[in-house]
Scaffold this motif. Structure first.
Motif, PDB file in Angstrom:
ATOM      1  N   LEU A   1       0.889  -1.570  -0.086  1.00 19.92           N
ATOM      2  CA  LEU A   1      -0.055  -0.496  -0.174  1.00 19.92           C
ATOM      3  C   LEU A   1       1.255   1.200  -0.495  1.00 19.92           C
ATOM      4  O   LEU A   1       0.227   2.375   0.223  1.00 19.92           O
ATOM      5  CB  LEU A   1      -0.612  -0.470   1.508  1.00 19.92           C
ATOM      6  N   GLY A   2       2.313   0.773  -0.295  1.00 17.30           N
ATOM      7  CA  GLY A   2       2.827   2.195   0.393  1.00 17.30           C
ATOM      8  C   GLY A   2       3.335   3.084   1.707  1.00 17.30           C
ATOM      9  O   GLY A   2       4.084   3.660   1.890  1.00 17.30           O
ATOM     10  N   ILE A   3       2.915   1.337   2.362  1.00 12.51           N
ATOM     11  CA  ILE A   3       3.437   2.658   3.579  1.00 12.51           C
ATOM     12  C   ILE A   3       4.998   2.175   4.266  1.00 12.51           C
ATOM     13  O   ILE A   3       4.851   1.131   3.921  1.00 12.51           O
ATOM     14  CB  ILE A   3       2.276   1.717   5.000  1.00 12.51           C
ATOM     15  N   SER A   4       5.698   2.856   4.579  1.00  5.45           N
ATOM     16  CA  SER A   4       7.112   2.644   4.755  1.00  5.45           C
ATOM     17  C   SER A   4       6.628   1.820   5.802  1.00  5.45           C
ATOM     18  O   SER A   4       6.288   1.581   6.938  1.00  5.45           O
ATOM     19  CB  SER A   4       7.596   3.897   5.108  1.00  5.45           C
ATOM     20  N   LEU A   5       7.851   1.583   6.184  1.00  3.14           N
ATOM     21  CA  LEU A   5       8.739   0.487   7.708  1.00  3.14           C
ATOM     22  C   LEU A   5       8.968   1.720   8.484  1.00  3.14           C
ATOM     23  O   LEU A   5       8.151   0.648   9.524  1.00  3.14           O
ATOM     24  CB  LEU A   5      10.010  -0.062   7.030  1.00  3.14           C
ATOM     25  N   ASP A   6       9.019   2.944   8.543  1.00  2.55           N
ATOM     26  CA  ASP A   6       9.210   3.373   9.903  1.00  2.55           C
ATOM     27  C   ASP A   6       7.689   3.754  10.278  1.00  2.55           C
ATOM     28  O   ASP A   6       7.713   3.632  11.569  1.00  2.55           O
ATOM     29  CB  ASP A   6       9.860   5.113   9.567  1.00  2.55           C
ATOM     30  N   GLU A   7       6.892   4.102   9.272  1.00  2.00           N
ATOM     31  CA  GLU A   7       5.156   3.815   9.748  1.00  2.00           C
ATOM     32  C   GLU A   7       4.678   2.563  10.668  1.00  2.00           C
ATOM     33  O   GLU A   7       3.847   2.989  10.830  1.00  2.00           O
ATOM     34  CB  GLU A   7       4.338   4.325   8.299  1.00  2.00           C
ATOM     35  N   ILE A   8       5.026   1.913   9.238  1.00  2.00           N
ATOM     36  CA  ILE A   8       4.352  -0.057  10.275  1.00  2.00           C
ATOM     37  C   ILE A   8       5.267   0.115  11.230  1.00  2.00           C
ATOM     38  O   ILE A   8       4.639  -0.610  12.467  1.00  2.00           O
ATOM     39  CB  ILE A   8       5.313  -0.915   9.380  1.00  2.00           C
ATOM     40  N   GLY A   9       6.380  -0.149  11.627  1.00  2.48           N
ATOM     41  CA  GLY A   9       7.068   0.223  13.471  1.00  2.48           C
ATOM     42  C   GLY A   9       6.638   0.973  13.859  1.00  2.48           C
ATOM     43  O   GLY A   9       6.256   0.460  15.136  1.00  2.48           O
ATOM     44  N   SER A  10       6.308   2.538  13.967  1.00  4.04           N
ATOM     45  CA  SER A  10       4.980   2.949  14.649  1.00  4.04           C
ATOM     46  C   SER A  10       4.090   2.058  14.864  1.00  4.04           C
ATOM     47  O   SER A  10       3.625   2.451  15.896  1.00  4.04           O
ATOM     48  CB  SER A  10       5.428   4.606  14.335  1.00  4.04           C
ATOM     49  N   ALA A  11       2.996   1.918  13.858  1.00  4.25           N
ATOM     50  CA  ALA A  11       1.904   1.093  14.456  1.00  4.25           C
ATOM     51  C   ALA A  11       2.093  -0.216  15.519  1.00  4.25           C
ATOM     52  O   ALA A  11       1.818  -0.414  16.256  1.00  4.25           O
ATOM     53  CB  ALA A  11       1.117   1.525  12.769  1.00  4.25           C
ATOM     54  N   PHE A  12       3.560  -0.425  15.176  1.00  4.77           N
ATOM     55  CA  PHE A  12       3.761  -2.241  15.877  1.00  4.77           C
ATOM     56  C   PHE A  12       4.468  -1.517  16.782  1.00  4.77           C
ATOM     57  O   PHE A  12       3.489  -2.958  17.865  1.00  4.77           O
ATOM     58  CB  PHE A  12       4.663  -2.781  15.332  1.00  4.77           C
ATOM     59  N   ALA A  13       4.356  -0.454  16.949  1.00  4.93           N
ATOM     60  CA  ALA A  13       4.869  -0.040  18.402  1.00  4.93           C
ATOM     61  C   ALA A  13       3.638   0.442  19.082  1.00  4.93           C
ATOM     62  O   ALA A  13       3.827   0.395  21.130  1.00  4.93           O
ATOM     63  CB  ALA A  13       6.240   1.109  18.824  1.00  4.93           C
ATOM     64  N   SER A  14       2.518   0.150  19.470  1.00  6.42           N
ATOM     65  CA  SER A  14       1.420   0.920  19.240  1.00  6.42           C
ATOM     66  C   SER A  14       0.362  -0.716  20.042  1.00  6.42           C
ATOM     67  O   SER A  14      -0.360   0.378  20.591  1.00  6.42           O
ATOM     68  CB  SER A  14       0.775   1.796  18.491  1.00  6.42           C
ATOM     69  N   LEU A  15       1.093  -1.112  20.059  1.00  7.53           N
ATOM     70  CA  LEU A  15       0.261  -2.385  19.755  1.00  7.53           C
ATOM     71  C   LEU A  15       0.384  -2.704  21.254  1.00  7.53           C
ATOM     72  O   LEU A  15       1.512  -2.752  21.936  1.00  7.53           O
ATOM     73  CB  LEU A  15       0.221  -4.025  18.801  1.00  7.53           C
ATOM     74  N   PRO A  16      -0.089  -3.010  21.750  1.00  4.23           N
ATOM     75  CA  PRO A  16       0.362  -3.630  23.690  1.00  4.23           C
ATOM     76  C   PRO A  16       0.778  -4.865  24.007  1.00  4.23           C
ATOM     77  O   PRO A  16       0.636  -5.687  23.081  1.00  4.23           O
ATOM     78  CB  PRO A  16      -1.596  -4.001  24.729  1.00  4.23           C
TER      79      PRO A  16
END
Length: 148
Positions: free
Chosen positions: A61-76
């Protein structure tokens, strides 16, 4: 951990359809994690397959690895995303993707005229910019960046 739940790096690579080097890269970026067994070999839990699948889907979808990492970091507790988590994470990316689609559509529409003329007619080319008149509007191809 139960040995049946442990995966080698080769098993993960085969199951996910990626190179072992990509797994090491994702681990280096903090997107996935492993542990070492008594023989000092990397082992992964089965949920790493879902995590890598989410990474690949987001990248498509064109999401960067940094954005993916931030999203994963938001998970409990650094857990792997569930279907509900993915729905929540993807909402945050919808606006970005909508804007990207709009810019790409505008660029596509602008380029069609250039492709047709082959830039042989500088008087009618919409990208022609004598004396850098567009400089106050910003850097780069500002006509292509205009909102549709």
């Amino acid at each position: 951990m139960n040995k049946d739940m442990e995966l080698t790096v080769g098993q993960v690579a085969k199951r996910c359809g990626i190179n072992i080097s990509a797994i090491h890269f994702y681990e280096q970026k903090g997107l996935i994690s492993s542990w070492r067994n008594q023989g000092n070999q990397r082992r992964y839990s089965r949920d790493v397959i879902r995590r890598i699948s989410l990474i690949k889907a987001a990248q498509q979808l064109g999401i960067s690895l940094d954005e993916i990492g931030s999203a994963f970091a938001s998970l409990p507790n650094g857990r792997t995303a569930t279907k509900q988590d993915w729905a929540a994470l993807s909402v945050n990316w919808k606006d970005t993707l909508t804007q990207r689609i709009s810019r790409l559509q505008n660029m596509k529409d602008s380029l069609e005229g250039c492709i047709g003329c082959g830039c042989l007619s500088m008087n009618s080319c919409p990208l022609y910019n004598p004396d850098d008149q567009l400089e106050p509007q910003g850097p780069g191809p500002v006509l292509l960046n205009k909102k549709a």
